[in-house]
Design a protein around this motif. Structure first.
Motif, PDB file in Angstrom:
ATOM      1  N   ARG A  20       0.717  -1.216   0.022  1.00  0.00           N
ATOM      2  CA  ARG A  20      -0.124  -0.119   0.022  1.00  0.00           C
ATOM      3  C   ARG A  20       0.818   1.446   0.047  1.00  0.00           C
ATOM      4  O   ARG A  20       1.949   1.203   0.407  1.00  0.00           O
ATOM      5  CB  ARG A  20      -0.967   0.068   1.190  1.00  0.00           C
ATOM      6  N   ASP A  21       0.276   2.173  -0.555  1.00  0.00           N
ATOM      7  CA  ASP A  21       1.075   3.708  -0.772  1.00  0.00           C
ATOM      8  C   ASP A  21       0.853   4.476   0.624  1.00  0.00           C
ATOM      9  O   ASP A  21      -0.295   4.690   1.199  1.00  0.00           O
ATOM     10  CB  ASP A  21       0.392   4.416  -1.673  1.00  0.00           C
ATOM     11  N   LEU A  22       2.143   4.538   1.611  1.00  0.00           N
ATOM     12  CA  LEU A  22       2.103   4.965   2.779  1.00  0.00           C
ATOM     13  C   LEU A  22       2.566   6.190   2.870  1.00  0.00           C
ATOM     14  O   LEU A  22       2.813   6.860   4.100  1.00  0.00           O
ATOM     15  CB  LEU A  22       2.430   3.959   3.554  1.00  0.00           C
ATOM     16  N   ARG A  23       2.645   6.784   1.753  1.00  0.00           N
ATOM     17  CA  ARG A  23       3.569   8.395   1.607  1.00  0.00           C
ATOM     18  C   ARG A  23       2.488   9.318   2.628  1.00  0.00           C
ATOM     19  O   ARG A  23       3.336  10.032   3.187  1.00  0.00           O
ATOM     20  CB  ARG A  23       3.528   8.609   0.390  1.00  0.00           C
ATOM     21  N   PHE A  25       0.409   8.888   4.966  1.00  0.00           N
ATOM     22  CA  PHE A  25       0.693   8.473   6.401  1.00  0.00           C
ATOM     23  C   PHE A  25       2.124   9.059   6.834  1.00  0.00           C
ATOM     24  O   PHE A  25       2.160   9.303   8.070  1.00  0.00           O
ATOM     25  CB  PHE A  25       0.585   7.048   6.381  1.00  0.00           C
TER      26      PHE A  25
END
Length: 197
Positions: A20-23, A25
């Motif tokens: 998942r793209d956690l940028r 966050f």
């Protein structure tokens, strides 16, 4: 052995589901940590005010006109940045760039107003504890505004070159917008504590 376009698309979708793209966050975590730094500054300022209150009518009373204008500039800039994001998501990149440019101009106007205030204040950085805390708080916030304006310039260039900022892929714009709203929110608290309290 070559893979077909369909197989490559499925592989990409599978990888994106796994990772998942956690940028966003990560950015939110950074902003919480940054907010804690400001909270420390606010606590120090309030402590200094309680321990060493300034006498009534002192030369350290702050004028309200310029900081109020600066507050309005930042609040309006939050609206213009929101519009820039909305236009980008609607695939109107030209309009988005215009709103982004307007936001940058408002941010630069805020910084110019802050410089005018600094040059007209009746106290300097090292005059006393109040002066040092005032300059530390407002200067640290001014640094954040400067970084926000730089981020806007970078995002604007990315949009203009038709590269990484598009209607479907616009993390850079979203991240800069979230950061800018954070900076504006911090200013509202700072304005209330320093100029109105």
């Amino acid at each position: 052995m070559t893979t077909t376009l369909t197989e490559a698309t499925k592989l990409t979708e599978h990888n994106s589901e796994e990772h998942r793209d956690l940028r966003m966050f990560g950015l939110a975590t950074f902003l919480v940590a940054d907010g804690m730094t400001f909270a420390g500054f606010f606590a120090a300022y309030l402590t200094f005010r309680a321990v060493n209150p300034l006498p009534e009518g002192s030369s350290y009373e702050l004028e309200l006109l310029l900081p109020t204008i600066n507050t309005v500039l930042l609040l309006v800039s939050s609206f213009t940045f929101h519009r820039a994001g909305k236009e980008c998501r609607a695939d109107r990149l030209g309009a988005s760039r215009i709103w982004l440019l307007l936001t940058g101009v408002l941010g630069a106007a805020f910084l110019a107003g802050q410089m005018v205030e600094y040059f007209t204040l009746p106290f300097g950085l090292t005059d006393n504890l109040f002066a040092s805390t005032f300059y530390a708080l407002t200067g640290f916030h001014g640094l954040h505004v400067t970084l926000g304006v730089i981020c806007m310039a970078i995002v604007g260039l990315q949009m203009r070159q038709g590269g990484s900022i598009t209607a479907r892929s616009h993390f850079g714009l979203e991240a800069a917008e979230l950061y800018w709203h954070f900076v504006d929110g911090i200013w509202v608290v700072l304005y209330g504590l320093i100029y109105l309290l």
